[in-house]
Design a protein around this motif. Structure first.
Motif, PDB file in Angstrom:
ATOM      1  N   PRO A  26     -21.204-110.147  52.792  1.00  0.00           N
ATOM      2  CA  PRO A  26     -21.919-111.281  53.397  1.00  0.00           C
ATOM      3  C   PRO A  26     -22.382-110.897  54.790  1.00  0.00           C
ATOM      4  N   VAL A  27     -23.630-111.186  55.108  1.00  0.00           N
ATOM      5  CA  VAL A  27     -24.204-110.686  56.356  1.00  0.00           C
ATOM      6  C   VAL A  27     -24.899-111.806  57.114  1.00  0.00           C
ATOM      7  N   LEU A  28     -24.516-111.971  58.373  1.00  0.00           N
ATOM      8  CA  LEU A  28     -25.183-112.909  59.266  1.00  0.00           C
ATOM      9  C   LEU A  28     -25.006-112.397  60.694  1.00  0.00           C
ATOM     10  N   LEU A  34     -23.892-103.501  61.104  1.00  0.00           N
ATOM     11  CA  LEU A  34     -24.165-103.414  59.671  1.00  0.00           C
ATOM     12  C   LEU A  34     -24.412-101.984  59.206  1.00  0.00           C
ATOM     13  N   ARG A  35     -25.180-101.219  59.945  1.00  0.00           N
ATOM     14  CA  ARG A  35     -25.505 -99.861  59.506  1.00  0.00           C
ATOM     15  C   ARG A  35     -24.234 -99.025  59.323  1.00  0.00           C
ATOM     16  N   ASP A  36     -23.348 -99.103  60.297  1.00  0.00           N
ATOM     17  CA  ASP A  36     -22.108 -98.335  60.197  1.00  0.00           C
ATOM     18  C   ASP A  36     -21.251 -98.815  59.034  1.00  0.00           C
ATOM     19  N   ALA A  37     -21.187-100.139  58.838  1.00  0.00           N
ATOM     20  CA  ALA A  37     -20.365-100.676  57.749  1.00  0.00           C
ATOM     21  C   ALA A  37     -20.878-100.206  56.391  1.00  0.00           C
ATOM     22  N   ARG A  99     -23.982-105.704  39.523  1.00  0.00           N
ATOM     23  CA  ARG A  99     -24.134-105.196  38.158  1.00  0.00           C
ATOM     24  C   ARG A  99     -22.814-104.821  37.496  1.00  0.00           C
ATOM     25  N   HIS A 100     -21.761-104.628  38.278  1.00  0.00           N
ATOM     26  CA  HIS A 100     -20.558-103.994  37.740  1.00  0.00           C
ATOM     27  C   HIS A 100     -19.376-104.950  37.629  1.00  0.00           C
ATOM     28  N   GLU A 101     -18.353-104.488  36.945  1.00  0.00           N
ATOM     29  CA  GLU A 101     -17.216-105.343  36.596  1.00  0.00           C
ATOM     30  C   GLU A 101     -16.103-105.334  37.635  1.00  0.00           C
ATOM     31  N   ILE A 102     -16.133-104.383  38.543  1.00  0.00           N
ATOM     32  CA  ILE A 102     -15.194-104.378  39.656  1.00  0.00           C
ATOM     33  C   ILE A 102     -15.974-104.731  40.913  1.00  0.00           C
ATOM     34  N   ILE A 103     -15.479-105.755  41.623  1.00  0.00           N
ATOM     35  CA  ILE A 103     -16.138-106.260  42.808  1.00  0.00           C
ATOM     36  C   ILE A 103     -15.241-105.999  44.009  1.00  0.00           C
ATOM     37  N   VAL A 104     -15.757-105.291  44.996  1.00  0.00           N
ATOM     38  CA  VAL A 104     -15.011-105.027  46.230  1.00  0.00           C
ATOM     39  C   VAL A 104     -15.718-105.743  47.371  1.00  0.00           C
ATOM     40  N   ARG A 105     -14.988-106.608  48.059  1.00  0.00           N
ATOM     41  CA  ARG A 105     -15.577-107.316  49.198  1.00  0.00           C
ATOM     42  C   ARG A 105     -15.362-106.524  50.483  1.00  0.00           C
ATOM     43  N   VAL A 106     -16.430-106.409  51.276  1.00  0.00           N
ATOM     44  CA  VAL A 106     -16.367-105.785  52.600  1.00  0.00           C
ATOM     45  C   VAL A 106     -17.151-106.686  53.548  1.00  0.00           C
ATOM     46  N   ASP A 107     -16.775-106.719  54.805  1.00  0.00           N
ATOM     47  CA  ASP A 107     -17.523-107.491  55.799  1.00  0.00           C
ATOM     48  C   ASP A 107     -18.515-106.614  56.545  1.00  0.00           C
ATOM     49  N   TYR A 176      -6.379-109.688  52.666  1.00  0.00           N
ATOM     50  CA  TYR A 176      -7.604-109.608  53.459  1.00  0.00           C
ATOM     51  C   TYR A 176      -8.727-109.009  52.619  1.00  0.00           C
ATOM     52  N   LEU A 177      -9.881-109.649  52.615  1.00  0.00           N
ATOM     53  CA  LEU A 177     -11.046-109.213  51.836  1.00  0.00           C
ATOM     54  C   LEU A 177     -10.705-109.179  50.353  1.00  0.00           C
TER      55      LEU A 177
END
Length: 339
Positions: A26-28, A34-37, A99-107, A176-177
């Motif tokens: 999620p980006v705001l 953002l570029r580094d992340a 598109r995929h079945e494993i979802i990894v959340r990152v900020d 977390y995440l």
């Protein structure tokens, strides 16, 4: 359970086949970070297919331009629009486009190690959990941020919470995440978009109530950058307290001493101070609190600079009082509005 509930077919093959992974962010107003992340995600030591889905809110900095550059530079990066700018809406939009079945959340300002995705996939496979996550490692640069980091890594600051203070691997209430199986997210309807804050905690509650397991592993560690000023920290913890009250109203069985401690402290200290105007012995209550955070702040900030150690009690008081006041003043209408 949904057909998506296991990563990429037979679970016995999920690790050896290195299943594809979607990383959602999620980006705001994240133009600065953002570029580094995103580059840290793209540089993961993971041989399986990897995509990054950025959910772009209505930023007022150069976030959109940075995102466009990232998309142009690497076909693994895509964007979706999040008109509301709300974090749960962004996550649901990104997951829906993934598109995929494993979802990894990152900020958008997270700093993850190079083996983060590989560790997440391995832990999902080994534990059978619906969500796995690790340590939120608070790291500051200024004296104030370092004081916040000391407080966030201590029980006196956050009251516990394995993802804050660490611990052994095992089932927990929240992480977390997180890294999820898509089927688990579908089973509970994704993130509740009413929750501007505490949406992670609420999602993990729904997963646990539906029979799922939330798993903490110290092998997954994310660097977290604390708020840089008293005002920003107070605003953050005020909102945490307000939204925790919403959870308490909807799920009273989740209330415990850790969550009640700040509002009880605020109410008790305030009443004792007022009473002390006519009966001085009552002033022992606020005096004891002030002494407690002063000595506690020194105890948890050992090895830091003199300025950081002096600021740590201020940080503790800011966190406690903001959270407590937020909890006590949380309006009943909060969380009732449909997004």
């Amino acid at each position: 359970m949904s057909e998506h509930s296991r990563p990429d077919g037979d679970p016995q093959d999920s690790v050896s086949a290195e299943p594809p992974v979607s990383v959602v962010i999620p980006v705001l107003n994240e133009g600065r970070h953002l570029r580094d992340a995103v580059n840290q995600v793209l540089a993961q030591e993971y041989a399986g297919d990897l995509e990054v889905v950025l959910a772009l809110g209505p930023s007022n900095d150069d976030t959109d331009a940075v995102a466009a550059d990232l998309v142009a530079a690497d076909p693994r990066v895509r964007t979706v629009v999040n008109p509301s700018g709300r974090t749960p809406s962004a996550l649901n939009a990104a997951i829906g486009a993934a598109r995929h079945e494993i979802i990894v959340r990152v900020d958008g300002h997270a700093e993850i190690p190079s083996d983060y995705v590989a560790t997440a996939v391995r832990t999902l496979h080994e534990t059978g959990a619906d969500n796995v996550g690790g340590l939120m490692k608070a790291v500051g640069t200024s004296a104030f941020e370092k004081a916040v980091a000391c407080a966030m890594r201590s029980r006196i600051g956050v009251g516990g919470g394995t993802f804050h203070i660490g611990g052994g691997a095992g089932p927990v209430d929240t992480v977390y995440l997180g890294a999820f199986l898509r089927g688990a997210l579908e089973r509970v309807g994704g993130y509740d978009e009413r929750y501007t804050r505490t949406q992670d905690w609420h999602l993990n509650l729904k997963l646990r109530q539906s029979g799922g397991t939330i798993w903490f592993t110290p092998d997954m560690e994310v660097t977290y950058r604390p708020r840089p000023t008293v005002r920003a920290l107070a605003r953050q913890y005020f909102q945490y307290g307000r939204w925790r009250r919403v959870v308490a109203r909807e799920h009273p069985d989740t209330v415990n001493a850790r969550y009640l401690a700040p509002p009880v402290m605020v109410a008790g200290t305030t009443m004792a101070t007022l009473l002390g105007l006519v009966w001085p012995p009552a002033l022992l209550v606020p005096t004891a609190y002030a002494a407690g955070i002063a000595f506690g702040g020194l105890a948890i900030s050992g090895g830091e600079s003199a300025r950081t150690r002096a600021l740590t009690p201020v940080v503790l008081a800011t966190m406690h009082w903001s959270w407590g006041v937020g909890f006590l003043t949380s309006p009943r209408s909060l969380g009732q509005e449909q997004p």
